[in-house]
Design a protein around this motif. Structure first.
Motif, PDB file in Angstrom:
ATOM      1  N   ALA A  17       0.665  -1.055   0.426  1.00 47.61           N
ATOM      2  CA  ALA A  17      -0.404  -0.046  -0.357  1.00 47.61           C
ATOM      3  C   ALA A  17       1.078   1.420   0.106  1.00 47.61           C
ATOM      4  O   ALA A  17       0.321   2.303  -0.288  1.00 47.61           O
ATOM      5  N   VAL A  21       0.398   3.580  -3.158  1.00 55.14           N
ATOM      6  CA  VAL A  21       0.335   5.271  -2.926  1.00 55.14           C
ATOM      7  C   VAL A  21       1.153   6.512  -2.923  1.00 55.14           C
ATOM      8  O   VAL A  21       1.378   7.415  -3.824  1.00 55.14           O
ATOM      9  N   GLU A  23       3.016   6.093  -5.657  1.00 58.14           N
ATOM     10  CA  GLU A  23       3.208   6.055  -7.312  1.00 58.14           C
ATOM     11  C   GLU A  23       1.713   6.749  -7.740  1.00 58.14           C
ATOM     12  O   GLU A  23       2.068   7.489  -8.526  1.00 58.14           O
ATOM     13  N   GLU A  24       1.297   7.004  -7.182  1.00 59.43           N
ATOM     14  CA  GLU A  24       0.340   8.252  -6.906  1.00 59.43           C
ATOM     15  C   GLU A  24       0.644   9.299  -6.152  1.00 59.43           C
ATOM     16  O   GLU A  24       0.418  10.853  -7.373  1.00 59.43           O
TER      17      GLU A  24
END
Lengths: 313, 192
Positions: A17, A21, A23-24
């Motif tokens: 996770a 996240v 990556e975003e």
């Protein structure tokens, strides 16, 4: 997540996770307005009792881009230089209503101990020769992106060589623990004088012969040689170290096609890594730096982005 | 396409509001209405809100392309980091934001499956403001179920239904769920 003290505390779901996240979060870096309102009203104190530019700066940027208020406390300017104990300094700041501490300390275990004193969340930004969890996470992040771009994503079957001063490195332990969860295989390479005691119990292959593992690895993670260690007699000269453990042009050419080169920085070109390797097309050195902010944003989001009870939904 | 389940153990009774055929018809009508309101596909940028808003945006884009014969820009906008209720829930996973080109001067059509409190859309406005300055922002939703908590209205509604606050509207789309169907059910006590 309450604290991030060790990568060994992360479950597979949590570790993935954090990387997902991130990556975003990395997209935010490319926007004209580099700011998300997510942690508005939260206060993060960076307490660095040891010099650091990139880690401290990237934590500060990460907090600011998530709209948290970030405050830097360095050992020199703080009351610790007046003799106040770490515990009292932390309790004072905690009483002011700080939401998270990001701590770097020269003593192994100091950060975990500090986490027990305060109500706020604590992130380990490097404690002595023990752990540096966000560095291992950003290494994993950069490596994952590299192999995804090559269409070879997945940790199973990947071999990562961590080469160099394992004795004084906090990066190595965090990487070993993280990969124990993610699933890549780790080979530790170091001169016998720079192997930590008890390394056999880490469950990794250990060797002092770099050349023997070169062809088989997917990632060559070169650790910084701290020149000040030479005085300690751990190895005779920089030249001799480079001969045995440096990623020279000759060794670079023997790596598998597409193998990644990592270095947590700052680099000693010509010692543990040659300029050819540092600047090679498959060198992730700058990707690692770029990932630093995104991964730390993700970590701060996971600690502070939800209600204080409960786990990731 | 897999078969829709006939019931769910935690919620009942389930009423089907829109079945597969009707859903296709509804989305087609929405595509026409978007074009009509915009007088063509020029400058249109469809942004779906994850998860199912993205599926709908893609369907609308495909239909608009069929009707107009030219491709229309479509992307997705995740609003997790802009929610006003983050502190009330455990850490949420973050969805993907991907926008083809710039939103500056585009006519952005936000696409979502269900319009309820309006808070998601309010968060979307904040997210858009950080990305640029569209010429106009419109809202298209498959289902408007009422119970707004903010002064927000959709420009384009597939179906308006009156619901009780404790009812749950579930949009199921084949891209995610394997079948197309919109249902409504009363949530049993203790269910979110």
């Amino acid at each position: 997540m309450r604290h991030l003290l060790s990568t060994g505390d992360l479950s597979l779901t949590e570790a993935e996770a954090i990387l997902d996240v991130a990556e975003e979060m990395q997209q935010v870096q490319t926007r004209p307005v580099k700011k998300l309102p997510t942690l508005r009203g939260r206060t993060i104190v960076n307490m660095f009792f040891e010099d650091s530019t990139r880690t401290r700066t990237s934590f500060e940027i990460a907090g600011k881009w998530l709209s948290a208020d970030t405050i830097n406390v360095s050992a020199k300017g703080s009351s610790t230089s007046k003799g106040e104990s770490l515990r009292d300094t932390m309790l004072t700041l905690d009483a002011m209503g700080v939401d998270a501490f990001v701590i770097r300390h020269s003593s192994s275990g100091a950060v975990a101990q500090a986490a027990g004193w305060v109500r706020a969340h604590v992130v380990n930004a490097g404690d002595g020769q023990h752990e540096h969890p966000t560095q291992a996470l950003l290494d994993a992040y950069a490596i994952r992106r590299h192999f995804r771009a090559l269409g070879r994503e997945g940790w199973q079957g990947k071999r990562i060589a961590i080469v160099g001063d394992l004795l004084h490195s906090r990066v190595v332990r965090s990487n070993v623990l993280l990969q124990r969860t993610l699933g890549a295989e780790i080979v530790l390479v170091a001169p016998p004088t720079l192997l930590p005691t008890g390394v056999e119990s880490w469950g990794c292959e250990v060797t002092s012969d770099f050349d023997s593992v070169l062809e088989g690895v997917d990632v060559a993670m070169m650790l910084r040689v701290q020149r000040e260690r030479m005085a300690g007699g751990f190895f005779p000269t920089a030249r001799e170290y480079a001969d045995g453990y440096g990623l020279s042009l000759e060794r670079l050419n023997r790596l598998k096609p597409g193998a990644a080169i990592c270095h947590p920085g700052p680099m000693n070109r010509g010692v543990e890594i040659s300029s050819e390797a540092a600047d090679a097309a498959n060198s992730l050195v700058l990707d690692q730096v770029a990932a630093g902010v995104a991964v730390r944003m993700s970590v701060l989001y996971h600690l502070l982005g939800g209600s204080d009870e409960g786990e990731t939904a | 396409m897999s078969q829709p389940p006939t019931g769910s153990p935690d919620i009942e009774p389930v009423r089907v509001i829109i079945d597969e055929t009707e859903l296709a018809r509804t989305v087609a009508r929405m595509a026409h209405q978007i074009l009509e309101a915009n007088r063509g596909a020029a400058n249109l940028l469809l942004l779906g809100i994850p998860t199912r808003g993205v599926c709908l945006a893609n369907r609308l884009a495909a239909l608009i392309e069929q009707i107009e014969g030219a491709p229309v820009r479509v992307g997705q906008l995740d609003i997790t980091m802009y929610r006003d209720d983050l502190r009330r829930h455990p850490t949420r996973l973050v969805g993907r934001t991907s926008i083809p080109g710039s939103i500056d001067d585009a006519v952005v059509v936000l696409v979502d499956d269900v319009l309820f409190s309006g808070r998601t859309i309010a968060a979307a406005f904040d997210a858009l403001r950080d990305l640029g300055r569209p010429r106009a922002v419109r809202l298209a939703v498959l289902v408007d179920r009422g119970h707004r908590e903010l002064p927000i209205a959709a420009d384009n509604v597939g179906r308006s239904i009156s619901t009780a606050a404790d009812e749950r509207v579930a949009v199921r789309l084949s891209e995610v769920d394997g079948y197309d169907r919109v249902t409504i059910a009363r949530v049993k006590e203790g269910q979110p």
